[in-house]
Design a protein around this motif. Structure first.
Motif, short mmCIF file in Angstrom:
data_model
loop_
_atom_site.label_atom_id
_atom_site.label_comp_id
_atom_site.label_asym_id
_atom_site.label_seq_id
_atom_site.Cartn_x
_atom_site.Cartn_y
_atom_site.Cartn_z
N GLY A 295 0.82 -1.20 0.00
CA GLY A 295 0.00 0.00 0.00
C GLY A 295 0.85 1.25 0.00
O GLY A 295 1.95 1.27 -0.56
N SER A 296 0.37 2.30 0.64
CA SER A 296 1.11 3.56 0.72
C SER A 296 0.91 4.18 2.10
O SER A 296 -0.03 3.84 2.81
N THR A 297 1.81 5.08 2.46
CA THR A 297 1.75 5.74 3.76
C THR A 297 0.78 6.92 3.69
O THR A 297 0.79 7.69 2.73
N ASP A 298 -0.07 7.06 4.70
CA ASP A 298 -1.05 8.14 4.69
C ASP A 298 -0.37 9.50 4.84
O ASP A 298 0.76 9.61 5.31
N ALA A 299 -1.09 10.55 4.44
CA ALA A 299 -0.51 11.90 4.38
C ALA A 299 -0.10 12.42 5.75
O ALA A 299 0.92 13.10 5.88
N PHE A 300 -0.89 12.14 6.80
CA PHE A 300 -0.53 12.60 8.14
C PHE A 300 0.80 12.01 8.59
O PHE A 300 1.68 12.72 9.07
N THR A 301 0.96 10.72 8.42
CA THR A 301 2.20 10.07 8.85
C THR A 301 3.38 10.56 8.04
O THR A 301 4.47 10.81 8.59
N ARG A 302 3.21 10.71 6.71
CA ARG A 302 4.30 11.21 5.88
C ARG A 302 4.71 12.62 6.28
O ARG A 302 5.89 12.95 6.31
N LYS A 303 3.74 13.46 6.60
CA LYS A 303 4.03 14.87 6.87
C LYS A 303 4.59 15.11 8.26
O LYS A 303 5.54 15.88 8.43
N TYR A 304 4.02 14.43 9.27
CA TYR A 304 4.34 14.78 10.65
C TYR A 304 5.16 13.73 11.42
O TYR A 304 5.87 14.09 12.36
#
Length: 415
Positions: A295-304
């Motif tokens: 899958g892929s990493t969600d935006a919150f985890t990638r950003k913060y």
């Protein structure tokens, strides 16, 4: 329009348990029905942008609204809110399965595009983003014995966090099948807990490597305090550069590091490990994993939280290891252990709220609670688990039955 879409989103998302929402204009809605074991939560949204932000990206939108104080939890807490939402849509809920929508597949590919590079320079920056925020903070959250920032192991439910982390170390050590005089490489050694534990319980030499300057500094201090400096060394180096030096080890252990490697580097990681192992060597990789397909990493985890991080599926992990002729000699799936661990960390953060806010600020504190709540519930209801994968270069390197693991684990826990 965004308010209408927000209502529809929550109507679909909450059927068991109760969620009350009070909007900025004073209007209110209630979603779901009371159900045993499901929380009851009341939210207040302080401005009209919150529904829109959540509809556009539920996880990132809710996280930033909560961090900024625009989503206020009037009854319950953030752990309860995330539990309510995840429990209503459990990954393993059963039922018939259909084909994934094309739009969802395309979105996953686009979201994963930013995760495709993790070279040595970027890797060090990504590690610093998370692990160099300060040892004083992690001292407030982790167990106070081995400072383990990874999934603990709960053979029984009545353990303390420290006891469960010690049980995890014993569980892993038993799978390494250490012999007197063995050399051990700990890739991603954190604050040195695994290296110290192995040195205290075996006649071995351990080399720990990390990319975090904060971890490197404190790990060396902890090694000296534990009086194992003659058996343990901690180095600040990338595993790729370390492998290029041509050293060899009898055993390799890596706990909670593979999540930071990045999918395009999986084959390189295992090639480096194979070259670092002696021909009769074995390795144990402990990693967060996906129970389903990649899958892929969600935006919150990638950003913060974990920029550059990627949670691997078992399929892509083993496929990458096969290219280096590493034999997957044992695979164990830890399904609920990390949820229990994360709830302990969450409780520690709640208990140390004032000290954490003093170290950083209220926004950081809320961000971290959101991260822990999301992480705990994704192991309880979502598609995440932990994998422990034992590898060998030679089919004769280990016993052909698993009894030695349980025997050694029992011996270690009785000490």
């Amino acid at each position: 329009m965004s308010k209408t879409l927000f209502r529809k989103f929550l109507q679909r998302s909450v059927s068991r348990g109760r969620l009350g929402v009070v909007y900025a204009d004073g209007s209110a809605n209630t979603f779901g029905e009371p159900a045993t074991g499901f929380p009851e939560i009341v939210l207040r949204l302080t401005d009209d942008r919150v529904p829109r932000d959540i509809v556009l990206d539920p996880r990132l939108g809710a996280a930033e609204a909560y961090m900024d104080g625009r989503l206020v939890i009037e009854e319950g807490d953030i752990m309860g809110l995330v539990t309510l939402l995840r429990a209503n849509n459990a990954w393993d809920k059963g039922g018939d399965l259909g084909k994934p929508r094309l739009s969802r597949r395309l979105l996953g590919r686009v979201a994963g595009a930013a995760e495709k590079v993790n070279n040595a320079v970027r890797s060090k920056d990504n590690v610093a983003h998370h692990y160099d925020i300060g040892n004083d903070f992690y001292a407030l959250m982790l167990d106070d014995e081995y400072w383990q920032y990874s999934c603990a192991y709960w053979p029984t439910d009545d353990l303390t966090l420290a006891e469960a982390q010690r049980a995890k170390l014993a569980h892993i050590a038993a799978k390494l099948m250490l012999r007197p005089g063995d050399t051990v490489l700990d890739i991603g050694c954190g604050w040195g807990g695994m290296a110290i534990y192995l040195a205290q319980n075996y006649d071995v030499k351990v080399t720990g490597i990390t990319l975090s300057e904060e971890q490197h500094r404190l790990a060396r201090q902890r090694v000296e305090k534990a009086v194992v400096g003659d058996k343990v060394s901690i180095e600040l180096v990338d595993y790729r550069a370390f492998a290029a030096a041509g050293r060899k080890f009898d055993r390799i252990v890596s706990v909670g590091m593979f999540e930071h490697v990045g999918q395009p580097q999986f084959e390189e990681f295992f090639r480096c490990c194979a070259n670092l192992l002696n021909d009769d060597g074995t390795m144990l990789v402990h990693t967060i994993g996906r129970m389903g397909s990649p899958g892929s990493t969600d935006a919150f985890t990638r950003k913060y939280i974990f920029p550059g991080g990627y949670i691997p599926a078992l399929s892509e992990t083993v496929a990458a290891s096969e290219k280096s002729r590493l034999i997957a000699t044992d695979v164990e799936t830890l399904r609920l252990h990390y949820g229990k661990t994360l709830r302990c960390w969450y409780a520690n953060c709640i208990a140390n709220r004032e000290r954490i806010v003093a170290l950083y600020d209220e926004r950081f504190y809320r961000m971290w609670l959101f991260y822990l709540a999301g992480a705990a519930t994704v192991f309880e209801f979502g598609g995440m688990c932990n994998y422990q994968i034992q590898f060998a270069r030679n089919r004769h390197a280990l016993p052909i039955t698993r009894g030695y693991m349980a025997e050694e684990e029992e011996r270690l826990l009785e000490r």
